[in-house]
Design a protein around this motif. Structure first.
Motif, PDB file in Angstrom:
ATOM      1  N   THR A  68      26.065  40.631  30.314  1.00  0.00           N
ATOM      2  CA  THR A  68      24.596  40.662  30.230  1.00  0.00           C
ATOM      3  C   THR A  68      24.019  41.225  31.518  1.00  0.00           C
ATOM      4  OG1 THR A  68      24.466  38.757  28.733  1.00  0.00           O
ATOM      5  CG2 THR A  68      22.506  39.247  30.031  1.00  0.00           C
ATOM      6  N   VAL A  69      23.054  42.121  31.387  1.00  0.00           N
ATOM      7  CA  VAL A  69      22.338  42.668  32.546  1.00  0.00           C
ATOM      8  C   VAL A  69      20.876  42.239  32.471  1.00  0.00           C
ATOM      9  CG1 VAL A  69      21.500  44.769  33.685  1.00  0.00           C
ATOM     10  CG2 VAL A  69      23.819  44.697  32.761  1.00  0.00           C
ATOM     11  N   LEU A  70      20.373  41.720  33.590  1.00  0.00           N
ATOM     12  CA  LEU A  70      18.931  41.513  33.718  1.00  0.00           C
ATOM     13  C   LEU A  70      18.396  42.616  34.621  1.00  0.00           C
ATOM     14  CD1 LEU A  70      16.269  39.971  33.356  1.00  0.00           C
ATOM     15  CD2 LEU A  70      16.878  38.637  35.400  1.00  0.00           C
ATOM     16  N   LEU A  71      17.631  43.519  34.046  1.00  0.00           N
ATOM     17  CA  LEU A  71      16.977  44.589  34.794  1.00  0.00           C
ATOM     18  C   LEU A  71      15.606  44.095  35.239  1.00  0.00           C
ATOM     19  CD1 LEU A  71      16.384  47.440  35.832  1.00  0.00           C
ATOM     20  CD2 LEU A  71      15.929  48.138  33.460  1.00  0.00           C
ATOM     21  N   GLN A  85      15.936  53.912  33.430  1.00  0.00           N
ATOM     22  CA  GLN A  85      16.798  54.614  32.475  1.00  0.00           C
ATOM     23  C   GLN A  85      18.221  54.741  33.010  1.00  0.00           C
ATOM     24  OE1 GLN A  85      14.551  58.212  31.915  1.00  0.00           O
ATOM     25  NE2 GLN A  85      13.236  57.329  30.320  1.00  0.00           N
ATOM     26  N   ASN A  86      18.365  54.936  34.327  1.00  0.00           N
ATOM     27  CA  ASN A  86      19.690  54.989  34.922  1.00  0.00           C
ATOM     28  C   ASN A  86      20.453  53.681  34.709  1.00  0.00           C
ATOM     29  OD1 ASN A  86      19.224  57.569  35.902  1.00  0.00           O
ATOM     30  ND2 ASN A  86      18.723  56.910  37.981  1.00  0.00           N
ATOM     31  N   VAL A  87      19.743  52.569  34.847  1.00  0.00           N
ATOM     32  CA  VAL A  87      20.385  51.268  34.649  1.00  0.00           C
ATOM     33  C   VAL A  87      20.804  51.102  33.191  1.00  0.00           C
ATOM     34  CG1 VAL A  87      20.076  48.760  34.780  1.00  0.00           C
ATOM     35  CG2 VAL A  87      19.070  50.238  36.540  1.00  0.00           C
ATOM     36  N   VAL A  88      19.919  51.455  32.279  1.00  0.00           N
ATOM     37  CA  VAL A  88      20.235  51.335  30.847  1.00  0.00           C
ATOM     38  C   VAL A  88      21.414  52.228  30.477  1.00  0.00           C
ATOM     39  CG1 VAL A  88      19.336  51.662  28.505  1.00  0.00           C
ATOM     40  CG2 VAL A  88      17.849  50.717  30.295  1.00  0.00           C
ATOM     41  N   ASP A  89      21.425  53.452  30.997  1.00  0.00           N
ATOM     42  CA  ASP A  89      22.519  54.383  30.700  1.00  0.00           C
ATOM     43  C   ASP A  89      23.853  53.831  31.194  1.00  0.00           C
ATOM     44  OD1 ASP A  89      20.675  56.097  29.588  1.00  0.00           O
ATOM     45  OD2 ASP A  89      20.596  57.452  31.316  1.00  0.00           O
ATOM     46  N   ALA A  90      23.853  53.258  32.397  1.00  0.00           N
ATOM     47  CA  ALA A  90      25.087  52.697  32.942  1.00  0.00           C
ATOM     48  C   ALA A  90      25.543  51.492  32.117  1.00  0.00           C
ATOM     49  CB  ALA A  90      24.882  52.296  34.406  1.00  0.00           C
ATOM     50  N   ALA A  91      24.607  50.683  31.669  1.00  0.00           N
ATOM     51  CA  ALA A  91      24.954  49.525  30.848  1.00  0.00           C
ATOM     52  C   ALA A  91      25.555  49.963  29.519  1.00  0.00           C
ATOM     53  CB  ALA A  91      23.712  48.664  30.618  1.00  0.00           C
ATOM     54  N   GLY A  95      29.559  49.399  28.072  1.00  0.00           N
ATOM     55  CA  GLY A  95      29.729  48.498  26.939  1.00  0.00           C
ATOM     56  C   GLY A  95      29.122  47.119  27.136  1.00  0.00           C
ATOM     57  N   VAL A  96      28.092  47.047  27.974  1.00  0.00           N
ATOM     58  CA  VAL A  96      27.384  45.776  28.176  1.00  0.00           C
ATOM     59  C   VAL A  96      26.861  45.276  26.831  1.00  0.00           C
ATOM     60  CG1 VAL A  96      25.274  44.801  29.162  1.00  0.00           C
ATOM     61  CG2 VAL A  96      26.810  46.173  30.583  1.00  0.00           C
ATOM     62  N   GLN A  97      26.937  43.967  26.620  1.00  0.00           N
ATOM     63  CA  GLN A  97      26.602  43.408  25.307  1.00  0.00           C
ATOM     64  C   GLN A  97      25.128  43.035  25.146  1.00  0.00           C
ATOM     65  OE1 GLN A  97      29.338  40.246  24.243  1.00  0.00           O
ATOM     66  NE2 GLN A  97      31.070  41.365  25.107  1.00  0.00           N
ATOM     67  N   ARG A  98      24.443  42.866  26.265  1.00  0.00           N
ATOM     68  CA  ARG A  98      23.007  42.567  26.165  1.00  0.00           C
ATOM     69  C   ARG A  98      22.316  43.031  27.437  1.00  0.00           C
ATOM     70  NH1 ARG A  98      20.006  36.659  25.813  1.00  0.00           N
ATOM     71  NH2 ARG A  98      21.643  36.168  27.315  1.00  0.00           N
ATOM     72  N   ILE A 132      21.635  48.978  22.657  1.00  0.00           N
ATOM     73  CA  ILE A 132      22.156  47.746  23.251  1.00  0.00           C
ATOM     74  C   ILE A 132      21.287  46.574  22.783  1.00  0.00           C
ATOM     75  CG2 ILE A 132      22.739  46.553  25.396  1.00  0.00           C
ATOM     76  CD1 ILE A 132      22.658  49.273  26.802  1.00  0.00           C
ATOM     77  N   PRO A 133      21.892  45.479  22.330  1.00  0.00           N
ATOM     78  CA  PRO A 133      21.077  44.293  22.023  1.00  0.00           C
ATOM     79  C   PRO A 133      20.246  43.904  23.256  1.00  0.00           C
ATOM     80  CG  PRO A 133      23.289  44.011  21.171  1.00  0.00           C
ATOM     81  CD  PRO A 133      23.314  45.265  22.011  1.00  0.00           C
ATOM     82  N   TYR A 134      18.980  43.545  23.029  1.00  0.00           N
ATOM     83  CA  TYR A 134      18.081  43.363  24.163  1.00  0.00           C
ATOM     84  C   TYR A 134      17.311  42.054  24.087  1.00  0.00           C
ATOM     85  CZ  TYR A 134      14.463  44.936  20.885  1.00  0.00           C
ATOM     86  OH  TYR A 134      13.625  45.062  19.801  1.00  0.00           O
ATOM     87  N   THR A 135      16.858  41.625  25.259  1.00  0.00           N
ATOM     88  CA  THR A 135      15.896  40.542  25.400  1.00  0.00           C
ATOM     89  C   THR A 135      14.821  41.027  26.354  1.00  0.00           C
ATOM     90  OG1 THR A 135      17.649  38.878  25.141  1.00  0.00           O
ATOM     91  CG2 THR A 135      15.540  38.123  26.013  1.00  0.00           C
ATOM     92  N   LEU A 136      13.586  41.035  25.910  1.00  0.00           N
ATOM     93  CA  LEU A 136      12.473  41.483  26.745  1.00  0.00           C
ATOM     94  C   LEU A 136      11.634  40.277  27.164  1.00  0.00           C
ATOM     95  CD1 LEU A 136      11.315  44.601  24.691  1.00  0.00           C
ATOM     96  CD2 LEU A 136      12.903  44.546  26.623  1.00  0.00           C
ATOM     97  N   PHE A 137      11.371  40.188  28.450  1.00  0.00           N
ATOM     98  CA  PHE A 137      10.507  39.137  28.978  1.00  0.00           C
ATOM     99  C   PHE A 137       9.193  39.778  29.396  1.00  0.00           C
ATOM    100  CE2 PHE A 137      14.881  37.786  30.028  1.00  0.00           C
ATOM    101  CZ  PHE A 137      14.926  36.595  29.306  1.00  0.00           C
ATOM    102  N   GLN A 138       8.160  39.578  28.600  1.00  0.00           N
ATOM    103  CA  GLN A 138       6.842  40.123  28.920  1.00  0.00           C
ATOM    104  C   GLN A 138       6.072  39.048  29.688  1.00  0.00           C
ATOM    105  OE1 GLN A 138       5.227  41.400  25.130  1.00  0.00           O
ATOM    106  NE2 GLN A 138       6.278  43.372  25.256  1.00  0.00           N
TER     107      GLN A 138
END
Length: 290
Positions: A68-71, A85-91, A95-98, A132-138
């Motif tokens: 899991t990555v928290l950006l 976008q660089n972080v998302v591309d690297a994830a 094969g990061v799962q979330r 990538i499965p995501y969780t957004l914290f607004q």
């Protein structure tokens, strides 16, 4: 393994402090620019990965073995979307799962005065398109920002003069947002979920003035100001023009109703009601009940 970017910033620190209470330090990796600044994390057993959002090789290396990555959103106005976008591309490549992202709770992106916020929604769309499965914290505006907006302790002498008119915000403490985010990260939550992290009630700066009056021995008044006048005052206090412009944009958006949002998500993730306006101001200003 959970990777936290922007790990030495205020929100990143709050999230990691909470994660350390829930999972072993060996399961936490911090992506940082300054290894020296991150020394306290290393002492606690957190793994460090050094680099920037502009360094694809460092990002690729940091993502190895991560689930899991928290950006945490960057602050570079000119480049933040590309950096995200660089972080998302690297994830995605690793094969990061979330992937989780700290965005903003705002009503209408199309009418924002503070255009810095538009990058949040562009990042959200890029994450959704990544697959990538995501969780957004607004996140709503931090209650912690009030002293900066109103001039710190000087508010007790000159009152509150900001261009918020009668706009309202469901303020919440940064520390409680960090706690809620950490709770969501360690839970086996369903993917593709958006949380709106807000307080339980929306407040105007008239309410802020009333709360500060109740908490102190002085009468604090609120007088709405013109945006240009307010921005000039911030610059006069020594703030850089870019920061003054950003704060003015934040508060003008409040006047336009952008942050008058109430969601139960923060309360659900905390398992209790978030700290209210008066109690939060008591902590921030180190005040006792009058």
């Amino acid at each position: 393994m959970i990777l936290i970017t922007g790990a030495t910033g205020q929100l990143g620190t709050a999230v990691i402090d909470q994660l350390l209470q829930k999972i072993p330090a060996s399961q936490i990796t911090a992506f940082v620019r300054d290894e020296t600044k991150a020394a306290p994390l290393l002492k606690q057993g957190v793994t460090l990965r050094v680099g920037t959002y502009d360094d694809p090789d460092a990002l690729d290396s940091a993502m190895q073995g991560i689930v899991t990555v928290l950006l945490i959103a960057g602050t570079d106005e000119e480049n933040r979307v590309r950096q995200h976008q660089n972080v998302v591309d690297a994830a995605r490549k690793a094969g990061v799962q979330r992937i989780a992202y700290t965005s903003r709770a705002l009503k209408n992106p199309a009418t924002l005065v503070n255009r810095l916020m538009a990058g949040h929604f562009q990042t959200e769309e890029y994450i959704k398109a990544s697959g990538i499965p995501y969780t957004l914290f607004q996140n709503i505006l931090y209650l912690d920002a009030i002293p900066q907006f109103v001039g710190g302790d000087a508010v007790f002498e000159r009152g509150i003069n900001v261009p918020a008119d009668q706009g309202r915000v469901a303020f919440a403490l940064r520390s409680e947002m960090g706690e809620a985010i950490a709770n969501a990260l360690v839970n086996n939550d369903e993917s593709n979920r958006t949380y709106r992290l807000t307080g339980c009630e929306s407040c105007s700066f008239y309410d802020v003035a009333a709360a500060l009056t109740d908490l102190s021995v002085k009468s604090v008044t609120y007088t709405p100001a013109e945006p240009a006048t307010f921005e000039a005052q911030l610059i006069g206090r020594g703030l850089p023009e870019v920061v003054a412009r950003r704060i003015t944009g934040f508060i003008t958006d409040i006047a336009n109703g952008q942050e008058d949002i109430i969601s139960p998500d923060l309360e659900k993730l905390l398992g209790r009601k978030p700290t209210g306006l008066k109690d939060g101001l008591r902590v921030l200003y180190k005040l006792k009940q009058a």
